[in-house]
Write a protein that holds these residues in place. Structure first.
Motif, short mmCIF file in Angstrom:
data_model
loop_
_atom_site.label_atom_id
_atom_site.label_comp_id
_atom_site.label_asym_id
_atom_site.label_seq_id
_atom_site.Cartn_x
_atom_site.Cartn_y
_atom_site.Cartn_z
N ASN A 39 0.88 -1.32 0.03
CA ASN A 39 0.12 0.05 -0.15
C ASN A 39 0.81 1.07 0.02
OD1 ASN A 39 -2.04 -1.90 0.30
ND2 ASN A 39 -2.25 -1.44 2.22
N LEU A 50 7.18 -8.38 10.15
CA LEU A 50 6.14 -9.46 10.82
C LEU A 50 5.21 -8.53 11.77
CD1 LEU A 50 8.77 -12.21 12.25
CD2 LEU A 50 7.54 -12.04 9.94
N GLN A 51 5.07 -7.33 11.53
CA GLN A 51 4.25 -6.61 12.27
C GLN A 51 2.78 -6.72 11.68
OE1 GLN A 51 5.72 -2.84 12.63
NE2 GLN A 51 7.58 -3.45 13.41
N ALA A 52 2.75 -6.85 10.31
CA ALA A 52 1.23 -6.80 9.89
C ALA A 52 1.04 -8.36 9.11
CB ALA A 52 1.04 -5.86 8.83
N PHE A 53 -0.24 -8.63 8.83
CA PHE A 53 -0.53 -9.91 8.12
C PHE A 53 -0.77 -9.55 6.81
CE2 PHE A 53 -2.91 -10.26 12.27
CZ PHE A 53 -2.24 -11.00 12.91
N THR A 254 5.89 -13.64 20.27
CA THR A 254 5.04 -12.61 19.65
C THR A 254 3.93 -13.54 19.01
OG1 THR A 254 7.15 -11.68 19.15
CG2 THR A 254 5.16 -11.28 17.68
N PHE A 258 0.57 -20.29 17.76
CA PHE A 258 0.83 -20.74 16.15
C PHE A 258 2.29 -20.40 15.87
CE2 PHE A 258 -1.33 -16.91 16.22
CZ PHE A 258 -0.71 -15.90 15.25
N ASN B 30 10.38 -1.15 18.26
CA ASN B 30 9.41 -1.76 17.06
C ASN B 30 9.68 -3.43 16.77
OD1 ASN B 30 11.68 -1.80 15.79
ND2 ASN B 30 11.17 -0.65 14.15
N TYR B 35 4.44 -3.33 20.57
CA TYR B 35 4.51 -2.19 19.64
C TYR B 35 3.65 -2.86 18.26
CZ TYR B 35 6.34 0.56 15.76
OH TYR B 35 6.37 1.38 14.66
N PHE B 36 3.82 -4.19 18.11
CA PHE B 36 3.30 -4.84 16.86
C PHE B 36 1.73 -4.52 17.28
CE2 PHE B 36 6.11 -8.50 15.10
CZ PHE B 36 7.12 -7.58 15.33
N LYS B 39 0.29 -0.88 17.25
CA LYS B 39 0.27 -0.30 15.79
C LYS B 39 -0.93 -0.78 14.98
CE LYS B 39 3.12 0.10 11.66
NZ LYS B 39 4.43 -0.09 10.95
N TYR B 40 -1.22 -2.27 15.21
CA TYR B 40 -2.09 -3.14 14.44
C TYR B 40 -3.67 -2.45 14.82
CZ TYR B 40 -4.79 -7.06 12.57
OH TYR B 40 -5.96 -7.83 12.08
N GLN B 43 -4.33 0.93 13.70
CA GLN B 43 -4.75 1.03 12.17
C GLN B 43 -6.19 0.48 11.94
OE1 GLN B 43 -1.53 -1.27 10.71
NE2 GLN B 43 -0.33 0.47 10.17
N LYS B 134 -4.72 -8.48 18.95
CA LYS B 134 -4.12 -8.23 17.81
C LYS B 134 -4.50 -9.68 17.03
CE LYS B 134 -0.33 -8.15 14.43
NZ LYS B 134 1.04 -8.04 14.12
N ILE B 135 -4.09 -10.65 17.43
CA ILE B 135 -4.33 -12.00 16.99
C ILE B 135 -5.86 -12.30 16.86
CG2 ILE B 135 -4.06 -14.27 17.38
CD1 ILE B 135 -1.07 -13.81 18.62
N GLY B 138 -7.34 -10.39 14.07
CA GLY B 138 -6.93 -10.92 12.97
C GLY B 138 -7.76 -12.23 12.69
N GLU B 143 -8.42 -12.07 8.60
CA GLU B 143 -7.31 -11.75 7.99
C GLU B 143 -6.09 -12.56 8.31
OE1 GLU B 143 -6.30 -7.74 9.61
OE2 GLU B 143 -4.83 -7.25 8.07
N ILE B 144 -5.98 -13.28 9.45
CA ILE B 144 -4.96 -13.84 9.71
C ILE B 144 -4.76 -15.14 9.07
CG2 ILE B 144 -5.99 -15.31 11.64
CD1 ILE B 144 -3.64 -14.59 13.56
N THR B 163 -8.56 -3.23 2.38
CA THR B 163 -8.27 -1.64 2.99
C THR B 163 -9.43 -1.14 2.77
OG1 THR B 163 -7.42 -1.62 0.54
CG2 THR B 163 -5.80 -1.78 2.30
#
Lengths: 426, 194
Positions: A39, A50-53, A254, A258, B30, B35-36, B39-40, B43, B134-135, B138, B143-144, B163
């Motif tokens: 994007n 690895l922060q976004a899927f 993290t 899985f 990060n 942090y992950f 941010k997720y 968004q 987040k998991i 997702g 999305e995951i 999006t």
């Protein structure tokens, strides 16, 4: 329909798939592309970190393959799955996460001959040392455990003789040793046996066989049960320690339950490279939709043919665990009540020569080195799939020189029996 | 609530219901899981508030760090605790002193404190332990699934575009510049003939 647990056949058709968001296509499209646009640069950085899927490159993830992965994970009752180019690739990727040079893993002696080769010879050059144990003697697994043991590997239904492994007993040995149990579930498929329900921590498959089911595509898959704690000691640094290739990310911390699948993907698949083609993923996915129907027919045919052969004057012995009186029949009833699979061996009173003659006389059975096809297949393991083994090892793995292996297809069983009958007379 | 196996409906209701999330133990580093997740979730449209006394004066993705829950100064729907199990109780006690209190206490993957959970539930809050929002977001949105993860969900409906809505862009490269197309030439030739 809130939180209802769908049945196996429903999952075989639906799990992982959804109409395509862009076009509305109902069947999962073949995303035959190497790469995916970002994007913006922040999105790109998030994906690489690895922060976004999301998708970067088909070597790591692909939307068609992802549907296949989720479907097999759902059928096996795992948390996640990673599809790769072949069953052999699945084994390399799994063990790369678990073993450092000098480490050991224990493997059942009764395995597909290609796996015996891979473990004995190819893995030796990585410094991964296989220690063999006898699946008919659980104590041999206990005795094989050392401080360097990192995993135990078995087949649920063992190639070539279709013997059934006592998964729960070996899972108990693995649990006591503090190592994961890896089960190759290729010949059973999750329709017949779900190893995770019996204590497996990792399941691998050659998708090429019954899951794809049509003999048209190579593939392999790794299913993470989400059951193993990789961080309780320092045995599995790939999962528990900060990874330098991802600026210090700890994979289990993290990704939780899985984490093993993520490690296989972002450390294994990314760096070793054995990606499955999206087209193969599509064909295998289509095959899986009919897995329950096909497996029922495969098993029904196999039992009828095993019974026919048992009563034939030219046959010395039939090794099919679905037959009463077979040494594995109790294990088959426990682990595979819906059917004992469709791959088995038998031996002829006329020995090796009679076996060679039978193979050449068959008209419907195809003489080739595969199993798990819609078509019925035949092979002489001692001279092909297990040919690299010495005679003692051949006999131990169920591939003695007088043994013929069948993989029963989904044709009409009367036609298959007629073909065997004429070939045995010929 | 059985904290070993949450129904999807329970998690879905929480993630659909909360709008603001204070993340206790949020890290500006990060590669850290907090942090992950921060941010997720930002968004995905959540109003995120980073809480970490060690980073006051700094921002996390343009949101200023606050030292404690009391310093947020406005109502917050959910407290997401990125601390070890041994540090949960003081955070829950602080959360229960807020006026109004939050609706949800969420303890991150690996974090569990049964006593703190019981106290929050007794005060009418919902509690989630040993999960990552987040998991779960997702997973429930599927999305995951792009990572081969078993979302444990099924749907025969067309998925929403991942999006912000499918609006076809006008900013495409135009092919042209002259009489390149046969149809243009044909039109010109017809005019020439008349």
């Amino acid at each position: 329909m809130n939180d209802r647990l769908p049945g196996f056949a429903t999952l075989a058709v639906h799990a992982g798939a959804q109409p395509d968001p862009t076009t509305g296509a109902r069947v999962t499209p073949i995303y035959q592309t190497t790469s995916f646009v970002f994007n913006d640069s922040d999105h790109a950085a998030s994906l690489f970190g690895l922060q976004a899927f999301g998708n970067i490159y088909t070597r790591i993830t692909n939307p068609t393959t992802a549907v296949l992965e989720e479907r097999v994970a759902a059928l096996e009752g795992g948390t996640a799955a990673v599809a790769v180019a072949s069953g052999h690739a699945a084994q390399v990727v799994v063990l790369q996460q678990l073993l450092m040079p000098g480490d050991e893993f224990i493997a059942a002696r009764k395995l597909y001959g290609g796996s015996i080769n891979q473990f004995t010879h190819a893995f030796k050059s990585f410094g991964w040392n296989v220690v063999w144990a006898d699946p008919d003697d659980i104590g041999s697994f206990e005795r094989a455990v050392t401080p360097r043991t990192r995993a135990i590997f078995i087949e649920s239904i063992a190639n070539p003789a279709g013997s059934i492994t006592d998964i729960e007993a070996i899972a108990a040995v693995a649990g006591k040793a503090g190592v994961p149990l890896i089960v190759d579930n290729t010949l059973a498929t999750p329709y017949l046996i779900r190893p995770i329900d019996h204590g497996a921590d990792i399941v691998v498959h050659s998708l090429t066989k019954f899951l794809g089911g049509h003999g048209n595509s190579l593939g392999g898959i790794i299913v993470d049960a989400g059951t193993f704690d990789w961080s309780r000691d320092n045995k599995y640094p790939m999962l528990s320690e900060p990874r330098p290739e991802y600026h210090g990310v700890k994979i289990q911390e993290t990704f939780g339950n899985f984490a093993f699948a993520i490690a296989c993907r972002v450390l294994g698949l990314r760096d070793l490279g054995p990606a499955i083609s999206p087209f193969n993923s599509f064909l295998i996915l289509t095959g899986i939709e009919t897995l329950p129907l096909r497996m029922a027919k495969h098993c029904d045919n196999a039992k009828a043919i095993a019974e026919f052969l048992s009563g034939h004057a030219a046959v010395a012995a039939v090794n099919y665990s679905g037959l009463a009186g077979n040494p594995y029949n109790n294990l088959a009833r426990k682990y595979a009540p819906k059917g004992a699979g469709a791959v088995f061996t038998f031996s002829l009173k006329g020995g090796y020569e009679a076996g060679v003659s039978l193979v050449s006389n068959l008209k419907l059975f195809s003489h080739l080195a595969n199993v798990g096809d819609t078509r019925s297949l035949v092979i002489h393991p001692a001279s092909t799939t297990h040919s690299q083994l010495d005679d003692a090892a051949k006999a131990r793995s169920g591939a003695a020189p007088d043994v013929v292996r069948l993989s029963i297809g989904i044709e009409d069983k009367e036609d298959l029996i007629a073909d065997l009958e004429q070939a045995l007379e010929g | 609530m059985n904290h070993d196996a949450y129904p999807d409906s329970y998690i879905r209701e929480i993630l659909n219901g909360v709008k603001s999330i204070a993340m206790v133990g949020a890290s500006p580093v990060n590669v850290r899981p907090s942090y992950f997740a921060f941010k997720y979730l930002a968004q995905r449209g959540y109003d995120m508030i980073p809480v970490n006394p060690g980073h006051v004066g700094k921002n996390l993705l343009d949101k200023p760090f606050v030292a404690s829950l009391a310093d947020i100064g406005r109502p917050v729907d959910m407290i997401d605790i990125f601390r070890n199990s041994s540090h949960i109780m003081p955070v829950v006690e602080e959360a229960l002193r807020l006026d109004p209190p939050p609706k949800v206490i969420w303890m991150q993957l690996g974090a569990r404190d049964e006593a703190a959970a019981a106290r929050a539930e007794a005060a009418g809050l919902k509690v989630v332990m040993n999960r990552c929002p987040k998991i779960e977001y997702g997973r429930l949105s599927s999305e995951i699934s792009w990572m081969g993860v078993n979302s444990r969900t099924l749907s025969s409906k067309r998925a929403p575009v991942p999006t912000q809505g499918m609006r076809l862009s006008l900013n495409r490269t135009s092919v042209g510049g002259g009489e390149t197309a046969a149809s243009d030439r044909a039109a010109k030739n017809r005019n020439d003939a008349t």
